[in-house]
Design a protein around this motif. Structure first.
Motif, short mmCIF file in Angstrom:
data_model
loop_
_atom_site.label_atom_id
_atom_site.label_comp_id
_atom_site.label_asym_id
_atom_site.label_seq_id
_atom_site.Cartn_x
_atom_site.Cartn_y
_atom_site.Cartn_z
N LYS A 162 -1.64 31.07 12.03
CA LYS A 162 -1.77 30.12 13.14
C LYS A 162 -2.54 28.86 12.74
O LYS A 162 -2.74 27.98 13.58
CB LYS A 162 -2.45 30.80 14.33
N VAL A 163 -2.96 28.79 11.49
CA VAL A 163 -3.76 27.65 11.01
C VAL A 163 -2.88 26.70 10.20
O VAL A 163 -2.10 27.12 9.35
CB VAL A 163 -4.94 28.13 10.15
N LEU A 164 -3.03 25.40 10.48
CA LEU A 164 -2.37 24.37 9.69
C LEU A 164 -3.45 23.51 9.05
O LEU A 164 -4.15 22.75 9.73
CB LEU A 164 -1.46 23.50 10.57
N ALA A 165 -3.61 23.62 7.73
CA ALA A 165 -4.57 22.81 6.98
C ALA A 165 -3.85 21.56 6.47
O ALA A 165 -2.69 21.64 6.03
CB ALA A 165 -5.15 23.60 5.82
N LYS A 166 -4.53 20.40 6.51
CA LYS A 166 -3.85 19.16 6.15
C LYS A 166 -4.82 18.16 5.53
O LYS A 166 -6.01 18.15 5.81
CB LYS A 166 -3.18 18.56 7.38
N THR B 218 -0.45 24.90 22.97
CA THR B 218 -1.90 24.72 22.99
C THR B 218 -2.48 24.86 21.58
O THR B 218 -2.12 25.80 20.86
CB THR B 218 -2.57 25.75 23.92
N LYS B 219 -3.38 23.95 21.22
CA LYS B 219 -4.06 24.07 19.92
C LYS B 219 -5.47 23.49 20.02
O LYS B 219 -5.76 22.65 20.88
CB LYS B 219 -3.29 23.37 18.81
N ILE B 220 -6.35 23.97 19.15
CA ILE B 220 -7.65 23.36 18.94
C ILE B 220 -7.68 22.84 17.51
O ILE B 220 -6.90 23.31 16.66
CB ILE B 220 -8.81 24.36 19.20
N TYR B 221 -8.55 21.89 17.24
CA TYR B 221 -8.51 21.27 15.92
C TYR B 221 -9.87 20.68 15.56
O TYR B 221 -10.76 20.50 16.41
CB TYR B 221 -7.45 20.17 15.88
N ASP C 146 -5.63 22.53 12.24
CA ASP C 146 -5.22 22.86 13.60
C ASP C 146 -5.11 24.37 13.74
O ASP C 146 -4.66 25.06 12.80
CB ASP C 146 -3.86 22.24 13.95
N TYR C 147 -5.48 24.91 14.90
CA TYR C 147 -5.33 26.34 15.16
C TYR C 147 -4.54 26.52 16.44
O TYR C 147 -4.95 26.08 17.52
CB TYR C 147 -6.69 27.03 15.28
N LYS C 148 -3.40 27.20 16.35
CA LYS C 148 -2.52 27.42 17.50
C LYS C 148 -3.05 28.55 18.39
O LYS C 148 -3.20 29.69 17.95
CB LYS C 148 -1.11 27.78 17.01
N LEU C 149 -3.33 28.21 19.63
CA LEU C 149 -3.71 29.22 20.62
C LEU C 149 -2.50 29.71 21.40
O LEU C 149 -2.54 30.77 22.03
CB LEU C 149 -4.74 28.65 21.59
N GLY C 150 -1.43 28.93 21.40
CA GLY C 150 -0.21 29.25 22.11
C GLY C 150 0.87 28.25 21.71
O GLY C 150 0.62 27.35 20.90
N LYS C 151 2.06 28.40 22.28
CA LYS C 151 3.17 27.53 21.93
C LYS C 151 2.83 26.06 22.15
O LYS C 151 3.19 25.20 21.33
CB LYS C 151 4.40 27.92 22.75
N GLY D 277 0.83 -1.20 0.00
CA GLY D 277 0.00 0.00 0.00
C GLY D 277 0.86 1.25 0.00
O GLY D 277 2.10 1.18 -0.02
N TYR D 278 0.20 2.39 0.04
CA TYR D 278 0.92 3.66 0.02
C TYR D 278 0.09 4.72 0.73
O TYR D 278 -1.12 4.55 0.97
CB TYR D 278 1.23 4.09 -1.41
N ALA D 279 0.74 5.82 1.04
CA ALA D 279 0.07 6.97 1.63
C ALA D 279 0.74 8.24 1.10
O ALA D 279 1.96 8.27 0.90
CB ALA D 279 0.12 6.93 3.15
N VAL D 280 -0.07 9.27 0.88
CA VAL D 280 0.45 10.57 0.48
C VAL D 280 -0.27 11.63 1.31
O VAL D 280 -1.43 11.45 1.69
CB VAL D 280 0.24 10.85 -1.02
N ASN D 281 0.41 12.71 1.59
CA ASN D 281 -0.23 13.79 2.35
C ASN D 281 0.39 15.13 2.02
O ASN D 281 1.44 15.22 1.36
CB ASN D 281 -0.18 13.52 3.85
N ALA D 282 -0.29 16.18 2.46
CA ALA D 282 0.19 17.55 2.27
C ALA D 282 -0.40 18.42 3.36
O ALA D 282 -1.49 18.17 3.87
CB ALA D 282 -0.21 18.08 0.89
N SER D 283 0.35 19.45 3.74
CA SER D 283 -0.14 20.42 4.72
C SER D 283 0.32 21.81 4.30
O SER D 283 1.33 21.97 3.60
CB SER D 283 0.37 20.09 6.13
N TYR D 284 -0.43 22.81 4.75
CA TYR D 284 -0.10 24.20 4.44
C TYR D 284 -0.35 25.05 5.69
O TYR D 284 -1.43 25.00 6.28
CB TYR D 284 -0.94 24.72 3.28
N LYS D 285 0.66 25.81 6.07
CA LYS D 285 0.58 26.66 7.25
C LYS D 285 0.26 28.09 6.83
O LYS D 285 1.00 28.70 6.05
CB LYS D 285 1.89 26.63 8.03
#
Length: 332
Positions: free
Chosen positions: A265-269, A293-296, A286-291, A254-262
Protein backbone atom coordinates in the motif's frame (compact mmCIF):
# COMPACT_ATOMS: atom_id res chain seq x y z
CA UNK A 1 -70.42 2.16 -22.19
CA UNK A 2 -68.54 0.43 -19.39
CA UNK A 3 -66.53 -1.48 -22.00
CA UNK A 4 -65.62 1.80 -23.75
CA UNK A 5 -64.45 3.32 -20.46
CA UNK A 6 -62.37 0.22 -19.78
CA UNK A 7 -60.63 0.52 -23.17
CA UNK A 8 -60.02 4.24 -22.58
CA UNK A 9 -58.42 3.52 -19.19
CA UNK A 10 -56.22 0.82 -20.75
CA UNK A 11 -55.21 3.14 -23.59
CA UNK A 12 -54.32 5.96 -21.19
CA UNK A 13 -52.36 3.55 -18.95
CA UNK A 14 -50.41 2.28 -21.98
CA UNK A 15 -49.65 5.82 -23.13
CA UNK A 16 -48.42 6.80 -19.68
CA UNK A 17 -46.28 3.66 -19.50
CA UNK A 18 -44.72 4.36 -22.90
CA UNK A 19 -44.05 7.96 -21.86
CA UNK A 20 -42.38 6.78 -18.67
CA UNK A 21 -40.25 4.28 -20.60
CA UNK A 22 -39.28 6.98 -23.13
CA UNK A 23 -38.42 9.41 -20.33
CA UNK A 24 -36.37 6.72 -18.58
CA UNK A 25 -34.54 5.93 -21.82
CA UNK A 26 -33.85 9.61 -22.43
CA UNK A 27 -32.59 9.94 -18.86
CA UNK A 28 -30.25 6.99 -19.38
CA UNK A 29 -28.69 8.83 -22.33
CA UNK A 30 -27.58 11.64 -20.01
CA UNK A 31 -24.62 10.98 -17.71
CA UNK A 32 -23.74 13.42 -14.93
CA UNK A 33 -20.76 12.96 -12.62
CA UNK A 34 -20.19 15.11 -9.55
CA UNK A 35 -16.62 14.65 -8.34
CA UNK A 36 -13.80 16.25 -6.40
CA UNK A 37 -11.02 15.81 -3.91
CA UNK A 38 -9.81 17.37 -0.68
CA UNK A 39 -6.05 17.39 -0.16
CA UNK A 40 -5.06 19.07 3.11
CA UNK A 41 -1.58 19.14 4.62
CA UNK A 42 0.35 20.72 7.47
CA UNK A 43 3.54 22.17 6.01
CA UNK A 44 6.76 23.41 7.59
CA UNK A 45 8.31 26.07 5.35
CA UNK A 46 11.73 27.73 5.34
CA UNK A 47 12.26 30.51 2.78
CA UNK A 48 15.30 32.72 3.28
CA UNK A 49 15.27 33.97 6.88
CA UNK A 50 11.60 33.05 7.33
CA UNK A 51 10.52 29.83 9.01
CA UNK A 52 6.85 29.07 9.64
CA UNK A 53 4.13 26.42 9.66
CA UNK A 54 1.04 26.61 7.49
CA UNK A 55 -1.97 24.64 6.32
CA UNK A 56 -2.10 24.02 2.56
CA UNK A 57 -5.09 23.17 0.39
CA UNK A 58 -2.96 21.69 -2.45
CA UNK A 59 -5.39 22.45 -5.30
CA UNK A 60 -8.37 20.74 -3.67
CA UNK A 61 -11.23 20.85 -6.15
CA UNK A 62 -14.84 20.13 -6.92
CA UNK A 63 -16.52 19.75 -10.27
CA UNK A 64 -19.28 18.36 -12.41
CA UNK A 65 -18.89 16.76 -15.81
CA UNK A 66 -21.29 14.99 -18.09
CA UNK A 67 -22.42 13.95 -21.52
CA UNK A 68 -25.67 13.84 -23.40
CA UNK A 69 -26.42 11.69 -26.45
CA UNK A 70 -27.38 13.66 -29.56
CA UNK A 71 -28.47 12.74 -33.07
CA UNK A 72 -26.09 11.70 -35.88
CA UNK A 73 -23.77 9.77 -33.54
CA UNK A 74 -22.73 12.91 -31.63
CA UNK A 75 -22.42 13.48 -27.89
CA UNK A 76 -22.54 16.80 -26.06
CA UNK A 77 -19.86 17.00 -23.35
CA UNK A 78 -19.22 19.56 -20.63
CA UNK A 79 -17.07 20.18 -17.55
CA UNK A 80 -17.16 22.80 -14.80
CA UNK A 81 -14.40 22.63 -12.19
CA UNK A 82 -13.33 24.92 -9.34
CA UNK A 83 -10.38 24.92 -6.98
CA UNK A 84 -11.45 24.96 -3.32
CA UNK A 85 -9.11 26.97 -1.10
CA UNK A 86 -10.03 25.61 2.32
CA UNK A 87 -7.06 27.35 3.98
CA UNK A 88 -8.13 30.83 2.81
CA UNK A 89 -9.67 33.18 5.40
CA UNK A 90 -11.51 34.98 2.62
CA UNK A 91 -15.14 33.87 2.16
CA UNK A 92 -14.57 33.67 -1.61
CA UNK A 93 -12.72 30.34 -1.64
CA UNK A 94 -13.47 29.15 -5.21
CA UNK A 95 -11.08 29.61 -8.14
CA UNK A 96 -11.91 28.67 -11.74
CA UNK A 97 -10.15 25.65 -13.24
CA UNK A 98 -11.05 23.84 -16.48
CA UNK A 99 -14.51 24.88 -17.66
CA UNK A 100 -15.70 24.05 -21.16
CA UNK A 101 -18.47 22.66 -23.37
CA UNK A 102 -18.11 20.70 -26.59
CA UNK A 103 -19.03 17.93 -29.02
CA UNK A 104 -17.66 14.36 -29.29
CA UNK A 105 -17.98 12.09 -32.31
CA UNK A 106 -16.05 9.80 -34.64
CA UNK A 107 -13.92 12.81 -35.55
CA UNK A 108 -12.71 13.23 -31.93
CA UNK A 109 -13.57 16.02 -29.48
CA UNK A 110 -13.99 19.75 -29.99
CA UNK A 111 -14.40 22.00 -26.92
CA UNK A 112 -14.52 25.74 -26.21
CA UNK A 113 -13.87 27.52 -22.92
CA UNK A 114 -11.13 27.43 -20.28
CA UNK A 115 -8.75 24.47 -20.49
CA UNK A 116 -5.20 23.24 -20.02
CA UNK A 117 -2.96 23.73 -23.04
CA UNK A 118 -1.75 20.74 -25.04
CA UNK A 119 1.72 21.29 -23.54
CA UNK A 120 0.39 21.13 -19.98
CA UNK A 121 -1.66 18.01 -20.77
CA UNK A 122 1.37 16.38 -22.43
CA UNK A 123 3.01 15.60 -19.08
CA UNK A 124 0.27 13.07 -18.31
CA UNK A 125 0.90 11.57 -14.86
CA UNK A 126 4.63 12.36 -15.00
CA UNK A 127 4.77 14.79 -12.06
CA UNK A 128 4.97 12.71 -8.87
CA UNK A 129 4.65 15.84 -6.70
CA UNK A 130 1.91 17.60 -8.60
CA UNK A 131 0.13 20.37 -6.62
CA UNK A 132 2.87 20.38 -3.96
CA UNK A 133 6.04 22.47 -3.55
CA UNK A 134 7.84 19.93 -5.74
CA UNK A 135 5.43 20.61 -8.62
CA UNK A 136 7.19 21.08 -11.96
CA UNK A 137 5.59 24.52 -12.34
CA UNK A 138 7.83 26.03 -9.63
CA UNK A 139 10.88 25.82 -11.93
CA UNK A 140 9.58 25.06 -15.43
CA UNK A 141 7.69 27.63 -17.47
CA UNK A 142 4.63 26.52 -19.41
CA UNK A 143 2.06 25.14 -16.96
CA UNK A 144 -0.74 27.16 -18.54
CA UNK A 145 -4.50 26.94 -18.19
CA UNK A 146 -6.03 29.43 -20.63
CA UNK A 147 -9.45 30.94 -21.26
CA UNK A 148 -10.96 31.65 -24.70
CA UNK A 149 -9.52 28.36 -25.94
CA UNK A 150 -10.75 26.22 -28.85
CA UNK A 151 -9.38 22.72 -28.28
CA UNK A 152 -9.40 19.67 -30.55
CA UNK A 153 -8.53 16.13 -29.46
CA UNK A 154 -8.25 13.48 -32.13
CA UNK A 155 -9.31 9.82 -31.80
CA UNK A 156 -6.55 7.36 -30.90
CA UNK A 157 -4.96 5.70 -33.94
CA UNK A 158 -2.60 2.80 -33.09
CA UNK A 159 -1.82 4.37 -29.69
CA UNK A 160 -1.17 7.76 -31.36
CA UNK A 161 -3.22 10.88 -30.52
CA UNK A 162 -3.10 14.55 -31.51
CA UNK A 163 -4.17 17.51 -29.35
CA UNK A 164 -4.20 21.21 -30.20
CA UNK A 165 -5.53 24.45 -28.70
CA UNK A 166 -6.05 27.81 -30.36
CA UNK A 167 -6.44 30.73 -27.97
CA UNK A 168 -8.26 33.94 -28.90
CA UNK A 169 -6.04 36.70 -27.52
CA UNK A 170 -7.49 39.70 -25.68
CA UNK A 171 -4.60 41.79 -27.01
CA UNK A 172 -5.43 42.94 -30.53
CA UNK A 173 -1.79 43.81 -31.20
CA UNK A 174 -0.49 40.36 -30.22
CA UNK A 175 -0.48 37.15 -32.26
CA UNK A 176 -2.98 34.57 -31.03
CA UNK A 177 -1.30 31.83 -28.97
CA UNK A 178 -1.60 28.16 -29.88
CA UNK A 179 -0.50 24.84 -28.42
CA UNK A 180 0.03 21.48 -30.16
CA UNK A 181 0.95 18.03 -28.90
CA UNK A 182 1.40 14.46 -30.14
CA UNK A 183 0.99 11.57 -27.67
CA UNK A 184 1.98 7.92 -28.04
CA UNK A 185 0.90 5.32 -25.49
CA UNK A 186 -1.17 5.85 -22.35
CA UNK A 187 -0.67 9.08 -20.38
CA UNK A 188 -2.23 7.38 -17.30
CA UNK A 189 -0.09 4.19 -17.65
CA UNK A 190 -3.16 2.00 -17.15
CA UNK A 191 -3.69 0.41 -20.58
CA UNK A 192 -0.03 0.57 -21.66
CA UNK A 193 3.26 0.48 -19.77
CA UNK A 194 4.73 3.44 -21.65
CA UNK A 195 3.98 6.99 -22.69
CA UNK A 196 5.81 9.41 -24.99
CA UNK A 197 4.82 12.95 -25.95
CA UNK A 198 6.14 16.07 -27.64
CA UNK A 199 4.32 19.40 -27.33
CA UNK A 200 4.89 23.04 -28.21
CA UNK A 201 3.38 26.39 -27.18
CA UNK A 202 3.77 29.49 -29.35
CA UNK A 203 3.06 33.15 -28.40
CA UNK A 204 1.88 31.95 -24.98
CA UNK A 205 1.57 34.89 -22.53
CA UNK A 206 3.26 34.18 -19.20
CA UNK A 207 3.30 36.50 -16.19
CA UNK A 208 6.57 37.12 -14.32
CA UNK A 209 7.14 38.69 -10.90
CA UNK A 210 9.95 41.19 -10.40
CA UNK A 211 11.93 41.60 -7.17
CA UNK A 212 10.46 45.10 -6.74
CA UNK A 213 6.93 43.65 -6.60
CA UNK A 214 5.84 44.69 -10.09
CA UNK A 215 4.81 42.24 -12.79
CA UNK A 216 5.41 41.79 -16.49
CA UNK A 217 3.92 39.56 -19.18
CA UNK A 218 5.98 38.02 -21.98
CA UNK A 219 5.00 35.87 -24.96
CA UNK A 220 6.96 32.60 -24.80
CA UNK A 221 7.64 29.62 -27.02
CA UNK A 222 7.88 26.41 -24.99
CA UNK A 223 8.77 22.90 -26.12
CA UNK A 224 8.44 19.80 -23.94
CA UNK A 225 9.36 16.15 -24.50
CA UNK A 226 8.11 13.61 -21.95
CA UNK A 227 8.62 9.88 -21.51
CA UNK A 228 7.41 7.37 -18.90
CA UNK A 229 7.90 3.62 -18.57
CA UNK A 230 6.40 1.19 -16.07
CA UNK A 231 8.10 -2.09 -15.20
CA UNK A 232 6.05 -4.03 -12.71
CA UNK A 233 5.92 -1.99 -9.50
CA UNK A 234 8.67 0.35 -10.72
CA UNK A 235 8.02 3.49 -12.77
CA UNK A 236 10.58 5.78 -14.43
CA UNK A 237 10.15 9.13 -16.15
CA UNK A 238 12.19 11.78 -17.93
CA UNK A 239 11.34 15.20 -19.35
CA UNK A 240 13.20 17.83 -21.39
CA UNK A 241 12.00 21.44 -21.73
CA UNK A 242 13.07 24.50 -23.71
CA UNK A 243 11.64 28.00 -23.17
CA UNK A 244 12.31 31.05 -25.34
CA UNK A 245 11.18 34.66 -24.89
CA UNK A 246 9.62 35.83 -28.15
CA UNK A 247 10.67 39.49 -27.92
CA UNK A 248 14.35 38.89 -27.08
CA UNK A 249 15.09 35.35 -28.26
CA UNK A 250 16.55 34.55 -24.81
CA UNK A 251 16.25 30.79 -24.25
CA UNK A 252 16.66 28.49 -21.26
CA UNK A 253 16.34 24.72 -21.02
CA UNK A 254 16.07 22.11 -18.33
CA UNK A 255 15.12 18.55 -17.52
CA UNK A 256 13.46 16.40 -14.89
CA UNK A 257 13.80 12.73 -13.96
CA UNK A 258 11.84 10.68 -11.45
CA UNK A 259 11.17 7.18 -10.19
CA UNK A 260 8.60 5.49 -7.97
CA UNK A 261 8.24 2.05 -6.42
CA UNK A 262 5.04 0.46 -5.14
CA UNK A 263 5.39 -1.86 -2.17
CA UNK A 264 2.00 -3.08 -1.01
CA UNK A 265 0.00 0.00 0.00
CA UNK A 266 3.08 2.26 0.04
CA UNK A 267 4.28 4.27 -2.96
CA UNK A 268 7.82 5.63 -2.51
CA UNK A 269 8.89 8.35 -4.95
CA UNK A 270 11.72 10.73 -5.83
CA UNK A 271 11.97 13.51 -8.41
CA UNK A 272 14.83 15.76 -9.53
CA UNK A 273 14.38 18.90 -11.63
CA UNK A 274 16.80 21.45 -13.14
CA UNK A 275 16.07 24.61 -15.10
CA UNK A 276 18.21 27.64 -15.96
CA UNK A 277 20.88 26.74 -13.41
CA UNK A 278 18.52 26.13 -10.48
CA UNK A 279 17.43 22.71 -9.25
CA UNK A 280 14.92 21.01 -6.99
CA UNK A 281 14.77 17.58 -5.40
CA UNK A 282 11.72 15.98 -3.76
CA UNK A 283 11.29 12.70 -1.91
CA UNK A 284 8.12 11.31 -0.41
CA UNK A 285 5.77 8.41 0.21
CA UNK A 286 2.01 7.80 -0.09
CA UNK A 287 0.09 5.22 1.95
CA UNK A 288 -3.27 3.96 0.67
CA UNK A 289 -5.96 3.73 3.33
CA UNK A 290 -8.64 2.90 0.77
CA UNK A 291 -9.48 3.17 -2.92
CA UNK A 292 -10.00 6.94 -2.72
CA UNK A 293 -8.10 7.78 0.47
CA UNK A 294 -4.38 8.20 1.19
CA UNK A 295 -2.03 9.82 3.68
CA UNK A 296 1.38 11.07 2.67
CA UNK A 297 4.61 12.80 3.63
CA UNK A 298 7.16 14.56 1.42
CA UNK A 299 10.21 16.82 1.55
CA UNK A 300 11.37 19.34 -1.10
CA UNK A 301 14.63 21.31 -1.31
CA UNK A 302 14.53 23.96 -4.07
CA UNK A 303 17.09 26.51 -5.20
CA UNK A 304 15.98 30.04 -5.95
CA UNK A 305 16.18 31.38 -9.47
CA UNK A 306 16.43 35.13 -10.12
CA UNK A 307 17.10 36.43 -13.62
CA UNK A 308 18.47 39.86 -14.59
CA UNK A 309 16.77 40.76 -17.88
CA UNK A 310 17.84 43.18 -20.60
CA UNK A 311 15.23 45.68 -19.37
CA UNK A 312 17.24 46.12 -16.16
CA UNK A 313 14.71 44.36 -13.92
CA UNK A 314 15.43 41.22 -11.90
CA UNK A 315 12.74 38.57 -12.25
CA UNK A 316 11.93 35.91 -9.66
CA UNK A 317 11.55 32.64 -11.56
CA UNK A 318 11.49 30.48 -8.44
CA UNK A 319 11.55 30.95 -4.66
CA UNK A 320 14.36 29.29 -2.71
CA UNK A 321 13.28 27.15 0.20
CA UNK A 322 12.96 23.83 1.98
CA UNK A 323 9.55 22.31 2.67
CA UNK A 324 8.19 19.35 4.62
CA UNK A 325 4.55 18.28 4.76
CA UNK A 326 2.26 15.53 6.02
CA UNK A 327 -1.31 15.34 4.82
CA UNK A 328 -4.35 13.43 3.65
CA UNK A 329 -6.20 13.22 0.35
CA UNK A 330 -9.83 12.14 -0.02
CA UNK A 331 -11.39 11.75 -3.48
CA UNK A 332 -15.11 11.51 -4.16
Amino acid sequence: MKLLKKYMVLAMSSALSLSAIAAEKEQEEEIIDFYGKLNISIQATEEGDDSFNEMKSNASRVGVKGQYTLDHGLTAIYLLEWQVNVNDDDKDTLTARNQWVGIRGNFGELTVGRSDTALKVSQGKFDLFNDYEGDLKHLFIGENRVSDAITYKSPVFSKLQFLTSYIISDDRDADDPYSVGVFFGDLNLKKDDFFLSIAHDENMPVGFKRTDGTKSTEALANTRITGMYQLGDMRFGAMFVDSEVGSTGKAENGYAVNASYKLGKVLAKVEYQEFAGADSISVGADYKLGKNTKIYAWYTDREGNNYLADDGFTYVLAEEGTYFAIGMEQKF
